[in-house]
Enzyme design. Sequence first.
Site, PDB file in Angstrom:
ATOM      1  N   GLU A  53      -8.964 -10.897  -8.258  1.00 23.67           N
ATOM      2  CA  GLU A  53      -8.087  -9.700  -7.838  1.00 23.67           C
ATOM      3  C   GLU A  53      -6.806  -9.396  -8.843  1.00 23.67           C
ATOM      4  O   GLU A  53      -6.395  -8.631  -9.445  1.00 23.67           O
ATOM      5  CB  GLU A  53      -7.646  -9.505  -6.494  1.00 23.67           C
ATOM      6  CG  GLU A  53      -8.632  -9.254  -5.754  1.00 23.67           C
ATOM      7  CD  GLU A  53      -8.270  -9.350  -3.914  1.00 23.67           C
ATOM      8  OE1 GLU A  53      -9.345  -8.880  -3.131  1.00 23.67           O
ATOM      9  OE2 GLU A  53      -7.233  -9.717  -3.743  1.00 23.67           O
ATOM     10  N   THR A  70      -5.438  -8.154  10.037  1.00 30.33           N
ATOM     11  CA  THR A  70      -5.774  -7.071   9.272  1.00 30.33           C
ATOM     12  C   THR A  70      -5.400  -5.722  10.029  1.00 30.33           C
ATOM     13  O   THR A  70      -4.806  -4.970   9.754  1.00 30.33           O
ATOM     14  CB  THR A  70      -7.389  -7.026   8.697  1.00 30.33           C
ATOM     15  OG1 THR A  70      -7.474  -8.163   7.959  1.00 30.33           O
ATOM     16  CG2 THR A  70      -7.373  -5.757   7.828  1.00 30.33           C
ATOM     17  N   ARG A 120       2.582  -7.081   9.263  1.00 35.00           N
ATOM     18  CA  ARG A 120       1.910  -6.027   9.899  1.00 35.00           C
ATOM     19  C   ARG A 120       2.331  -5.580  11.165  1.00 35.00           C
ATOM     20  O   ARG A 120       2.236  -4.652  11.743  1.00 35.00           O
ATOM     21  CB  ARG A 120       0.447  -6.275   9.698  1.00 35.00           C
ATOM     22  CG  ARG A 120      -0.258  -6.081   8.325  1.00 35.00           C
ATOM     23  CD  ARG A 120      -1.689  -6.421   7.961  1.00 35.00           C
ATOM     24  NE  ARG A 120      -2.391  -6.079   6.884  1.00 35.00           N
ATOM     25  CZ  ARG A 120      -3.056  -6.826   6.536  1.00 35.00           C
ATOM     26  NH1 ARG A 120      -3.956  -7.940   7.097  1.00 35.00           N
ATOM     27  NH2 ARG A 120      -3.828  -6.467   5.202  1.00 35.00           N
ATOM     28  N   ARG A 173      -1.120 -15.020   3.407  1.00 27.91           N
ATOM     29  CA  ARG A 173      -1.772 -14.258   4.584  1.00 27.91           C
ATOM     30  C   ARG A 173      -1.351 -14.753   6.068  1.00 27.91           C
ATOM     31  O   ARG A 173      -1.399 -13.900   6.969  1.00 27.91           O
ATOM     32  CB  ARG A 173      -3.371 -14.869   4.649  1.00 27.91           C
ATOM     33  CG  ARG A 173      -4.177 -14.163   3.417  1.00 27.91           C
ATOM     34  CD  ARG A 173      -4.632 -12.991   3.966  1.00 27.91           C
ATOM     35  NE  ARG A 173      -5.970 -12.963   4.304  1.00 27.91           N
ATOM     36  CZ  ARG A 173      -6.741 -12.257   4.347  1.00 27.91           C
ATOM     37  NH1 ARG A 173      -6.916 -11.226   3.433  1.00 27.91           N
ATOM     38  NH2 ARG A 173      -7.811 -12.296   5.415  1.00 27.91           N
ATOM     39  N   TYR A 186     -12.101  -3.205  -3.966  1.00 29.29           N
ATOM     40  CA  TYR A 186     -12.969  -3.348  -2.630  1.00 29.29           C
ATOM     41  C   TYR A 186     -14.379  -3.201  -2.996  1.00 29.29           C
ATOM     42  O   TYR A 186     -15.077  -2.924  -2.060  1.00 29.29           O
ATOM     43  CB  TYR A 186     -12.401  -2.235  -2.063  1.00 29.29           C
ATOM     44  CG  TYR A 186     -10.981  -2.423  -1.402  1.00 29.29           C
ATOM     45  CD1 TYR A 186     -10.614  -3.455  -0.809  1.00 29.29           C
ATOM     46  CD2 TYR A 186     -10.376  -1.525  -1.533  1.00 29.29           C
ATOM     47  CE1 TYR A 186      -9.426  -3.555  -0.222  1.00 29.29           C
ATOM     48  CE2 TYR A 186      -8.826  -1.086  -0.748  1.00 29.29           C
ATOM     49  CZ  TYR A 186      -8.585  -2.485  -0.342  1.00 29.29           C
ATOM     50  OH  TYR A 186      -7.263  -2.419   0.302  1.00 29.29           O
ATOM     51  N   ASN A 193      -2.230  -0.319   7.082  1.00 25.02           N
ATOM     52  CA  ASN A 193      -1.920  -1.483   7.496  1.00 25.02           C
ATOM     53  C   ASN A 193      -1.060  -2.265   6.341  1.00 25.02           C
ATOM     54  O   ASN A 193      -0.955  -3.498   6.278  1.00 25.02           O
ATOM     55  CB  ASN A 193      -2.920  -2.569   7.941  1.00 25.02           C
ATOM     56  CG  ASN A 193      -3.863  -2.701   6.628  1.00 25.02           C
ATOM     57  OD1 ASN A 193      -3.665  -2.114   5.470  1.00 25.02           O
ATOM     58  ND2 ASN A 193      -4.696  -3.477   6.547  1.00 25.02           N
ATOM     59  N   PHE A 199     -15.979   3.009   6.517  1.00 21.15           N
ATOM     60  CA  PHE A 199     -14.506   3.215   6.348  1.00 21.15           C
ATOM     61  C   PHE A 199     -14.176   3.392   4.803  1.00 21.15           C
ATOM     62  O   PHE A 199     -12.958   3.526   4.631  1.00 21.15           O
ATOM     63  CB  PHE A 199     -13.665   2.108   7.138  1.00 21.15           C
ATOM     64  CG  PHE A 199     -13.854   0.699   6.604  1.00 21.15           C
ATOM     65  CD1 PHE A 199     -13.118   0.254   5.538  1.00 21.15           C
ATOM     66  CD2 PHE A 199     -14.802  -0.238   7.144  1.00 21.15           C
ATOM     67  CE1 PHE A 199     -13.348  -1.022   5.124  1.00 21.15           C
ATOM     68  CE2 PHE A 199     -15.037  -1.223   6.830  1.00 21.15           C
ATOM     69  CZ  PHE A 199     -14.362  -1.888   5.678  1.00 21.15           C
ATOM     70  N   HIS A 237      -1.850  -5.535   1.226  1.00 16.71           N
ATOM     71  CA  HIS A 237      -3.186  -6.412   1.062  1.00 16.71           C
ATOM     72  C   HIS A 237      -2.920  -7.591   0.343  1.00 16.71           C
ATOM     73  O   HIS A 237      -1.944  -7.722  -0.291  1.00 16.71           O
ATOM     74  CB  HIS A 237      -4.110  -5.545  -0.149  1.00 16.71           C
ATOM     75  CG  HIS A 237      -5.219  -6.558  -0.435  1.00 16.71           C
ATOM     76  ND1 HIS A 237      -6.395  -6.565   0.342  1.00 16.71           N
ATOM     77  CD2 HIS A 237      -5.372  -7.254  -1.607  1.00 16.71           C
ATOM     78  CE1 HIS A 237      -7.125  -7.611  -0.491  1.00 16.71           C
ATOM     79  NE2 HIS A 237      -6.459  -7.771  -1.508  1.00 16.71           N
ATOM     80  N   LYS A 242       0.766  -1.101   0.055  1.00 19.06           N
ATOM     81  CA  LYS A 242       0.141   0.008   0.015  1.00 19.06           C
ATOM     82  C   LYS A 242       0.798   1.153  -0.032  1.00 19.06           C
ATOM     83  O   LYS A 242       2.284   1.205   0.265  1.00 19.06           O
ATOM     84  CB  LYS A 242      -1.043   0.027   1.098  1.00 19.06           C
ATOM     85  CG  LYS A 242      -1.970  -1.070   1.081  1.00 19.06           C
ATOM     86  CD  LYS A 242      -2.877  -1.137   2.334  1.00 19.06           C
ATOM     87  CE  LYS A 242      -3.975  -2.461   2.237  1.00 19.06           C
ATOM     88  NZ  LYS A 242      -5.042  -2.454   3.162  1.00 19.06           N
TER      89      LYS A 242
HETATM   90  P1  CMP Z   1      -7.162  -5.151   3.225  1.00 20.56           P
HETATM   91  O1  CMP Z   1      -6.316  -6.369   3.421  1.00 20.56           O
HETATM   92  O2  CMP Z   1      -6.416  -4.175   2.005  1.00 20.56           O
HETATM   93  O3  CMP Z   1      -8.570  -5.382   2.680  1.00 20.56           O
HETATM   94  C1  CMP Z   1      -9.683  -4.470   3.275  1.00 20.56           C
HETATM   95  C2  CMP Z   1      -9.279  -3.353   3.858  1.00 20.56           C
HETATM   96  O4  CMP Z   1     -10.326  -2.537   4.560  1.00 20.56           O
HETATM   97  C3  CMP Z   1      -8.472  -3.722   5.069  1.00 20.56           C
HETATM   98  O5  CMP Z   1      -7.201  -4.111   4.488  1.00 20.56           O
HETATM   99  C4  CMP Z   1      -8.408  -2.530   5.869  1.00 20.56           C
HETATM  100  O6  CMP Z   1      -7.453  -1.809   5.561  1.00 20.56           O
HETATM  101  C5  CMP Z   1      -9.910  -2.007   5.878  1.00 20.56           C
HETATM  102  N1  CMP Z   1     -10.605  -2.281   6.784  1.00 20.56           N
HETATM  103  C6  CMP Z   1     -11.373  -3.652   7.006  1.00 20.56           C
HETATM  104  N2  CMP Z   1     -12.015  -3.446   7.971  1.00 20.56           N
HETATM  105  C7  CMP Z   1     -12.002  -2.336   8.572  1.00 20.56           C
HETATM  106  C8  CMP Z   1     -12.563  -1.546   9.743  1.00 20.56           C
HETATM  107  N3  CMP Z   1     -13.456  -2.204  10.625  1.00 20.56           N
HETATM  108  N4  CMP Z   1     -12.092  -0.409   9.977  1.00 20.56           N
HETATM  109  C9  CMP Z   1     -11.363   0.209   9.105  1.00 20.56           C
HETATM  110  N5  CMP Z   1     -10.825  -0.206   8.151  1.00 20.56           N
HETATM  111  C10 CMP Z   1     -11.140  -1.511   7.655  1.00 20.56           C
END
Ligand code: CMP
Length: 164
Positions: free
Chosen positions: A142, A97, A108, A91, A55, A128, A63, A131, A15
């Site tokens: 994806e 996450t 992370r 993963r 997404y 974070n 969010f 992805h 990211k």
């Molecule tokens: P990512 O792995 O890119 O996939 C979805 C993204 O949404 C995740 O990382 C986070 O950056 C974001 N995300 C998922 N759940 C939440 C949440 N509850 N609040 C804020 N951001 C979120």
Amino acid sequence: MEGNQQLERTFVALKPDAVQRGITGQIIHRLERSGMRLAATKMVQADDDLLEDHYSEHVGKDFYKNLVNFMKEGPVVAMVWEGVNAVENVRKLVGETSPKEASPGTIRGDFAHVSYEHADSKDKAVRNIIHASGDPEEAEEEISIWFDEEEIHDYNRSDVKHVR
Ligand code: CMP
């Protein structure tokens, strides 16, 4: 990909925070040393359409706007990794996450620490780092969003007999 080895491809994006902090090499190193194969990579400045496709399951969530603004802050490094059970293995290396929940030793957990609560209180997205696709079907979807088939390369790692 040969059959009967659970060989999979998975999509990974480093990211904008990872790119801007100059830690992409350290992260790619962690994926490379696992023995998985880097099948595709490019730097991409994402736009609204691309992120809406990527997404799609989050469109409309509280969010979403902050997530998209964060993902457009600068280029991402998009990649395809291939390996045995690559989705699950990547993963595992990436960690939870929410950086606050991610264990030490994960990408992370080692490179970030904040909570959703902190990010929400600042009206920001959780930064974070990375992805990675959640399951093999999502991975194929994806990969097709981010890459054309001719951008995905077929070659053998020279250590393949040792790593799979
Ligand atoms: P990512 O792995 O890119 O996939 C979805 C993204 O949404 C995740 O990382 C986070 O950056 C974001 N995300 C998922 N759940 C939440 C949440 N509850 N609040 C804020 N951001 C979120």
